[in-house]
Design a protein around this motif. Structure first.
Motif, short mmCIF file in Angstrom:
data_model
loop_
_atom_site.label_atom_id
_atom_site.label_comp_id
_atom_site.label_asym_id
_atom_site.label_seq_id
_atom_site.Cartn_x
_atom_site.Cartn_y
_atom_site.Cartn_z
N UNK A 62 -17.34 2.85 -3.61
CA UNK A 62 -16.11 2.76 -2.82
C UNK A 62 -16.41 2.32 -1.40
N UNK A 81 -10.52 12.87 -6.87
CA UNK A 81 -9.46 13.40 -7.71
C UNK A 81 -10.01 13.54 -9.11
N UNK A 92 -14.10 7.04 -17.53
CA UNK A 92 -14.14 8.51 -17.56
C UNK A 92 -13.53 9.08 -16.28
N UNK A 144 -7.18 -1.72 -3.10
CA UNK A 144 -5.89 -2.15 -2.58
C UNK A 144 -5.72 -1.69 -1.13
N UNK A 172 0.84 -1.20 0.00
CA UNK A 172 0.00 0.00 0.00
C UNK A 172 0.88 1.25 0.00
N UNK A 196 -7.46 1.46 -6.68
CA UNK A 196 -6.55 1.98 -5.66
C UNK A 196 -7.17 1.79 -4.27
N UNK A 197 -8.45 2.16 -4.16
CA UNK A 197 -9.10 2.06 -2.85
C UNK A 197 -9.21 0.60 -2.43
N UNK A 215 -10.04 4.86 5.46
CA UNK A 215 -9.58 3.59 4.88
C UNK A 215 -8.56 2.93 5.82
N UNK A 244 -9.79 3.14 -12.05
CA UNK A 244 -8.44 3.21 -11.48
C UNK A 244 -8.51 3.61 -10.02
N UNK A 245 -9.39 4.56 -9.72
CA UNK A 245 -9.52 5.05 -8.34
C UNK A 245 -10.06 3.94 -7.44
N UNK A 248 -11.57 14.69 -0.55
CA UNK A 248 -11.44 13.24 -0.69
C UNK A 248 -11.00 12.65 0.65
#
Lengths: 1211, 296
Positions: B147, B87, B130, B101, A303, B98-99, A393, B94-95, A386
């Motif tokens: 998410x 972002x 997009x 992971x 990570x 990432x989350x 998380x 892709x985002x 964000x």
């Protein structure tokens, strides 16, 4: 509408603490500077002079660029940032009202903040004397106009420029990043202007190009005396006026164009390229599979690396990043490409030169990049909101926090490679392949990398703790600049207390960073530990989730300060303190660091305690036989000397005051018996030396001879001394004992009281109760003056020295090398200077030299030896040639050169840049050696430098000037003259004009700004008089009376005064007397004009025309010209030289030609001197060949008020 | 799974009391949080979601101290904040990858499956490439849902999740939540009382940081059986009724004001008719004890 929005803007700003912080910051900085006088102010200049107020207005408003970016830039960006844009548009507001209302509202605050400048100055001028930091006499009257004028014409226009620029940029680009990148670019361009300042004499370009007019003000300040600075305003005329119209004008144009193009819809709406309309698509019925989750093992590592990659991508994907790095690199590449040079001849792009250029301003620039990206990286999640997702998380704090830190460190590492990459590219592109990897890597790993990593850690912890992007910038920038300011001005440079600062060190080809690597590495270690401590603090304060109160965060700190973190923090702290302790032990126990005040106090005590010894009769040193053992690797030198002294005074000598002058210890015996010594001066220990004895002996000792030395008697003293450096110091030390490149003097203590060590400032002297100091010119008939050498105490003495150096080094000294041997792996060199002796100064140079030898036969063969660093052999042949030319001519013209050889030695950059001594010349590594000649039209300034230095073997080391006024005309003036003669022989006399004009330029420039009465040559008291002017005047004399006559005179002069063992020594009047005997009656006016009076011509070609005659290729040239001559009288007025009739040359020139070397040369068709009276003349001459120009005084040997109009082309 | 909150209190530095002695016990299934704006719903949810510290009290999830084992809690958590950013220059898949992971889905293949599955579930599959910056409000909200659901969370906290969703999407989301709620704790805050009654097995009403009511929605409605009355009145007369009765809600319809009152008197006169109680009555009657509910 305008009023509404304007007032709204003001009301919303009033509540923001930032504007008050900015105001306070500028106010305190200004108050500090003006109440303590920490400004570039000379003795008689008022601290609050209108010039200095102007300077400060420019400098502060330049720094306020950052303030304008944050105040003006956010004025309309706020509506985008806070998303008021979504409804603001629906209100019935007018474009003009909105645009100008917001602008005016914010600009009012900019003006308000700028008011801190005059307020701080005004208060400082009262506070300083009140608290005793300065004297009331250092301030002039506080006239309102002295404040108003700079503020209205310099300060506010600067603010207008930056404000309009930033406001306009944001309005057009709708992006807040643009403002600080705009600021950074401005900063960059600013340094570009500074760079040009250092590389061009074109004051107009510099004056106009600087948006803040700082350089224009500096230029005017440099060229004016204290009266002007104290009593008049900066002149807003010429380039300055253009500047003041241009830059604010550009600002206004920018904002008007912005306004015209400003459009509500586009500004508020922005891009509308949303994803397509929502469609219900066929949905899968599949159940969501439950993935395997794992938070153990490789999870954190993976990570972390994934987050680091993401953060770096965020930086790299940012267009602004590339713009700023790209522009910075282009600029750096350009600066590297230009490099350094002299007289229009560039130097080779050596690595150490590029690195020194880089370290001027660029580390600052990179700091700003790091600073901005720290803010971006740390606050991005919070600002885009964000963070609400991200912070809940699973990755632990250290992973989230660490990923940001690591990204920034990676960024810092990357940026620190910039100079290396660009340097290598530029070097290779220029075909230069002697890359000094050692210098690159040392600089990178010892200086740059630690600095940037520490900078990143600092910016990082500030962002984490204050958790507000702009507030953090506002804290970090002044902090960084403030530390730089404290260090570079020397106000406070105790590096243990200035974060990320280390001792300074240059890098040279000869020695790299040498012994300074060790102390710097210790400091690096210390500050890297400091940086990790900051990171621990950041880890404790690191905050996840929504913004929260101090209380909550403190609660978290307490929670996180568990056993492990406590352990780590304690360990780091202990290490930090241990390394700090070791450094302290070195710099403040083994050595001493003094504040500026302490140094000043010591000078005062010195004068009070020892001044009474100034009148002690001094013995003359007549013979020194000594051995010097140099151990450069250990920074140690051991000297054992037998010094013969003689009493040449008429009083017995019983006491001698000696100054250790940097020796660690020494002893003196006479005939084996120690000479009794007492210590007349003790110093209190330094403020930072807590552990030493409260007071310690100073460098001064008073020796009492057992039997006083009667007049005429001699005695032999045995002096043993050791030079060594215990540990390291807070700054550079042992610059004279480098591993490669020693520049060592006698290693003997200094004799007598030296009034150069006294405090100079009249204010400090007055406060300390010391009498005022007066610098008096010593009259040419002063009996002490004519019997004292210009060099100071000393006389002609015989010197015999044996120097021991490590096996790979060569030692070079004066006179003849009579022996050379190797013992115990060390080299020994035995030099004797006894033909018949030498005048001071004495020096030994040692290093790992390569040698180039040649010789020339004059009356005896003279060896020419050049000792140089093997990597810098480019110009050896030029040197040898210059020595050959010079030796041959000088020996022929003035008589012999006594020694068997002349030596030229390369020294490190810490020593003198250029120095001469008996039979030996020194040039620093950065000087001359690396000139890159590629074009025959380039001026061979090496030839000039060498022949000038060589001439001093006659005019300083044979004929030594006395101490009376004007005596430097001998050593400096005759040397300049000789070099001009040599260059005239090299390039042809017809081509001497530009070289003479170059010489006379500083004289013409500075004399107009002199406050004192200008002296004629006979009593020259400024460098531009005794050097360049004397050289040109003597050259003119030679042109009038002929080479033979002047050489005869000079030979006679030399024969009379050479190698005098005792006074009287020669002065300017003695040279004048000799010259006068060789100048015919008819030409004595010239000698009187130049030596007795201050004279200048104002000759001019009015008109010139050429007509073809009947004969082929023959032309009649009619020249109409004016001759004018003035004297400057005692009162400083110009008086016309009535009844003049001078022998002045008139010339007609044809087209330029090329000589055998491909060099462009002048071709005279006619050259003849005429007896001319004052006024207009017309003459016609016939010439063969097509005439191109006519000239009065074509060689430029006369001092002309405006030499530019002495030439005129023919149409 | 059980989440118990005891004595949770929080006062902000500006003096606002966000939570005061909150005691709640939640089991598997959906739990609704009702309350007026600024009641403390989001504060409570953020505190459970480890984004905010509490002054006092404890939160325990199956024996796990939530306030002090944040990392462990985050490993079980799916959280959709009320407002959040993205972002703008990164595509949705892709985002999410990432989350995923970050949420512990270590295997690339599994991550792809999870991301694709969720993108389908929230109906963003078509727009997965997009950039998030181009998403509309509803799409962004669905991205937020996706998410939150990554990595099979055991504790799902969704703060006003249906804001900005059209009715169809809203239904779809609730169905999705209901499915998940069978063996997880789902905490849902909303202003729409009806959502709670149709979805939640238990709920709480909070107001000014205090829990006013907690329990089963059906039971809560039942408790009001026979005490709710309604009447259509003239608008001008509302003052009169307010003085006499405990008016819990008003609604203007066809020029007449329909009011509902709460009365223990089973035979209320004055033209009132008994009304079927609903959860809204429960809500209004509860918060009326703390704030002046004036829906006019």
């Amino acid at each position: 509408m305008f009023i509404e929005i304007f007032l709204f803007e003001i009301r919303s700003r009033v509540r923001r603490p930032a504007v008050y912080l900015y105001f306070l910051g500028i106010f305190i900085f200004t108050l500090f500077a003006f109440s303590t006088g920490s400004l570039p102010v000379l003795e008689k200049e008022h601290i609050n002079s209108p010039f200095l107020i102007s300077f400060w207005c420019c400098a502060m408003t330049m720094l306020m660029t950052l303030v304008s970016s944050s105040v003006m830039g956010t004025a309309i960006f706020r509506d985008i940032e806070y998303q008021t844009k979504d409804y603001y548009l629906t209100y019935p507001i007018t474009k003009a009202g909105y645009f100008w209302g917001r602008f005016a509202g914010s600009f009012v605050f900019m003006i308000g903040i700028a008011m801190a400048i005059p307020l701080g100055i005004w208060l400082g001028s009262h506070l300083g004397p009140a608290i005793g930091k300065t004297a009331a006499a250092q301030y002039g009257p506080n006239k309102p106009i002295y404040y108003l004028h700079p503020l209205m014409l310099l300060g506010l226009p600067n603010i207008l420029f930056t404000s309009t620029l930033f406001y306009g940029l944001v309005a057009v680009l709708r992006n807040v990043k643009v403002i600080y990148f705009g600021g950074l670019l401005l900063f960059l361009f600013y340094f570009m202007a500074l760079f040009f300042l250092n590389h061009t004499n074109n004051a107009t370009v510099i004056g106009i190009a600087d948006p803040f007019a700082l350089n224009g003000v500096r230029e005017q300040t440099m060229n004016s005396n204290y009266l002007l600075q104290n009593n008049s305003l900066i002149a807003i005329s010429g380039p300055m006026a253009i500047n003041r119209l241009l830059w604010p004008g550009i600002g206004l144009v920018v904002i008007i164009i912005t306004y015209l193009r400003f459009n509500f819809e586009t500004f508020f709406a922005g891009r509308r390229d949303k994803a397509g309309a929502d469609e219900i698509s066929e949905r899968s019925r599949t159940e969501l599979k439950t993935p395997a989750l794992s938070f153990t093992g490789v999870y954190n590592r993976r990570v972390l690396s994934s987050l680091v990659r993401l953060e770096l991508l965020n930086i790299i994907r940012d267009n602004y990043f590339w713009v700023i790095v790209g522009v910075g690199s282009l600029f750096l590449g350009f600066v590297f490409w230009m490099g350094e040079g002299n007289e229009g001849v560039p130097d080779y792009p050596r690595t150490v030169m590029l690195l020194s250029i880089f370290s001027d301003a660029f580390p600052f620039f990179i700091f700003f990049i790091i600073l901005f990206y720290t803010g971006e990286t740390l606050q991005r999640d919070r600002l885009t909101r964000y963070a609400y997702i991200n912070d809940s998380l699973p990755p632990p704090n250290w992973v989230l926090n660490g990923s940001k830190l690591i990204s920034l460190l990676v960024l810092s590492v990357g940026l620190s490679f910039l100079p290396v990459v660009l340097g290598v590219v530029v070097q290779l592109a220029k075909g230069y392949t002697h890359l000094n990897w050692n210098a690159y890597l040392t600089y990178l790993f010892i200086i740059l990398l630690p600095k940037f990593l520490e900078a990143a850690a600092l910016c990082y912890v500030i962002q984490v703790v204050f958790n507000n992007k702009f507030a953090s910038y506002a804290i970090a920038v002044p902090l960084w600049i403030g530390m730089f300011f404290l260090d570079s001005t020397g106000i406070f440079n105790y590096h243990l207390m200035l974060y990320s600062f280390t001792p300074n060190s240059g890098i040279t080809d000869m020695d790299g960073m040498g012994h300074m690597v060790t102390p710097i590495t210790w400091f690096d270690l210390y500050w890297m530990l400091g940086a990790t401590l900051l990171i621990v603090i950041a880890a404790l304060w690191y905050h996840r989730g929504v913004s929260s109160s101090l209380k909550e965060r403190w609660q978290l700190v307490a929670e996180r300060l568990n056993g492990v973190t406590k352990g780590i923090a304690t360990l780091l702290l202990l290490l930090f303190l241990a390394v700090g302790g070791y450094i302290y032990y070195n710099i403040s126990y083994l050595n001493e660091w003094l504040t500026k005040d302490e140094q000043q106090d010591r000078s005062i005590i010195y004068e009070k305690a020892l001044k009474k010894y100034q009148g002690l009769p001094l013995p003359s040193v007549t013979n020194i036989v000594e051995s010097i053992d140099l151990y450069p690797e250990e920074k140690r030198a051991v000297v054992d000397a037998r010094v013969t002294i003689q009493n040449r005074t008429d009083k017995p000598i019983s006491e001698m005051l000696l100054d250790a002058d940097g020796l660690a210890d020494y002893s003196i015996t006479a005939a084996g018996q120690p000479v009794p010594v007492s210590y007349p001066l003790m110093y209190r220990r330094g403020k930072f030396s807590w552990f030493g004895p409260a007071a310690d002996t100073s460098d001064f000792r008073l020796y009492t001879l057992r039997t006083p030395l009667a007049p005429g008697d001699s005695a032999v003293l045995e002096v043993r001394s050791v030079t060594l450096h215990k540990g390291f110091t807070n700054g550079l030390y042992a610059g004279n004992l480098l591993n490669n490149g020693t520049f060592f003097t006698t290693g003997l203590p200094g004799l007598g009281y030296d009034d150069d060590d006294e405090v100079g400032s009249p204010y400090v002297r007055k406060k300390a109760g010391l009498p005022p100091k007066t610098e008096e010119e010593i009259a040419q008939n002063d009996p002490v003056g004519i019997n004292t050498l210009k060099e100071g105490a000393g006389n002609l003495y015989r010197m015999e020295v044996t120097v021991g150096v490590p096996g790979d080094q060569t030692a070079v000294s004066h006179g003849d090398l009579v022996g050379q041997w190797t013992a115990n792996g060390r080299n020994y060199f035995h030099y004797v200077a006894d033909r018949p002796g030498m005048y001071p100064p004495f020096a030994v140079a040692a290093g790992k030299y390569a040698e180039k030898r040649d010789s020339v036969l004059v009356d005896h063969p003279i060896g020419i030896e050049v000792y140089y660093d093997p990597s810098q052999a480019a110009n050896l042949d030029r040197y040898i040639k210059a020595y050959k030319d010079g030796l041959t001519y000088y020996a022929h013209a003035y008589g012999g050169y006594p020694y068997g050889s002349i030596r030229q030695v390369e020294t490190s950059n810490y020593g003198p840049r250029e120095a001469t001594s008996t039979a030996m010349n020194f040039y620093a590594e950065a000087n001359d050696w690396n000139a890159h000649f590629s074009d025959p039209d380039q001026y061979d300034y090496l030839h000039y430098d060498v022949t000038r230095a060589l001439a001093q073997q006659w005019w300083r080391y044979q004929v030594a000037p006395n101490e009376t006024v004007g005596s430097l005309v001998l050593s400096e003036g005759l040397a300049t003259y000789d070099a001009l003669v040599m260059i005239g022989k090299k390039y042809g006399e017809e081509n001497i004009r530009p070289i003479l004009q170059d010489q006379i330029w500083p004289y013409n420039f500075i004399r107009r700004r002199l406050t004192e009465r200008e002296h004629p040559l006979l009593t020259a008291n400024f460098w531009f008089e005794w050097g360049p002017k004397a050289g040109v005047v003597l050259y003119g004399l030679r042109d009038l009376i002929g080479e033979d006559s002047i050489n005869k005179a000079l030979r006679e002069f030399r024969d009379t005064y050479a190698f005098r063992a005792r006074g009287p020594y020669a002065g300017a009047n003695d040279l004048y007397d000799v010259l006068r005997q060789h100048v015919p009656e008819s030409l004595r006016y010239y000698l009187d004009d130049t030596w007795q009076k201050v004279t200048f011509y104002d000759n001019e070609i009015i008109d010139v025309s050429a007509v073809k005659t009947a004969r082929p290729n023959v032309y009649a040239v009619t020249i109409r010209f004016r001759i004018d001559k003035f004297y400057r009288d005692e009162k400083g007025n110009d008086v016309p030289a009535v009844g003049m009739k001078d022998y002045i040359e008139i010339g007609v020139l044809g087209a330029d030609a090329k000589d055998a070397d491909g060099r462009t040369v002048k071709r005279f068709l006619h050259r003849k001197k005429y007896w001319l009276t004052q006024g207009e003349h017309t003459m016609t001459v016939t010439v063969v060949g097509e005439p191109k120009a006519a000239a009065v005084d074509p060689l430029g040997t006369l001092i002309d008020r405006n030499g530019g109009d002495n030439y005129k082309g023919i149409e | 799974m059980q989440l118990s909150i005891e004595g949770l209190s929080k006062t902000y530095s500006n003096g606002v009391r966000a939570l005061y002695d909150v005691n709640l016990t939640l089991g598997n299934g959906m739990f609704g949080l009702l309350g007026p704006n600024g009641a403390g719903k989001s504060s409570l949810m953020r505190t459970i979601a480890t984004l905010q510290e509490a002054d006092k009290g404890s939160i325990v999830l199956d024996g796990l101290d939530v306030l002090h084992n944040k990392t462990r809690v985050r490993q079980l958590l799916g959280y959709l904040p009320q407002e959040f950013g993205v972002y703008p220059n990164i595509p949705a898949d892709r985002m999410l990858d990432h989350i995923a992971r970050l949420k512990g889905v270590g295997q690339a293949g599994e991550r792809r499956d999870v991301v694709q599955g969720l993108l389908e579930k929230v109906n963003l599959y078509k727009d997965r490439h997009k950039h998030l910056g181009t998403y509309s409000g509803g799409m962004k909200q669905r991205f937020g849902i996706a998410q939150a659901l990554i990595g099979d969370p055991k504790l799902i906290i969704v703060d006003e999740p249906t804001a900005g969703l059209d009715p169809a999407e809203r239904n779809r989301f609730y169905n999705l939540l209901s499915q998940l709620g069978q063996n997880t704790i789902v905490i849902l805050s909303t202003h729409i009382v009806e959502d709670v009654s149709t979805l939640c097995s238990s709920f709480a009403i909070i107001c000014k940081g205090e829990v006013l009511y907690a329990g089963d929605p059906e039971k809560a409605v039942k408790e009001l059986d026979g005490v709710i009355f309604s009447k259509a009145i003239d608008q001008a007369d509302i003052g009169y009724y307010r003085n006499i009765y405990q008016v819990i809600s008003t609604q203007l319809k066809g020029g007449k004001l329909h009011i509902r009152v709460l009365s223990k008197d089973a035979r209320l006169q004055d033209g009132f008719a008994p009304a079927e109680p609903n959860l809204e009555d429960v809500y209004f009657s509860n918060i009326a004890t703390r704030v002046d509910v004036n829906t006019l």
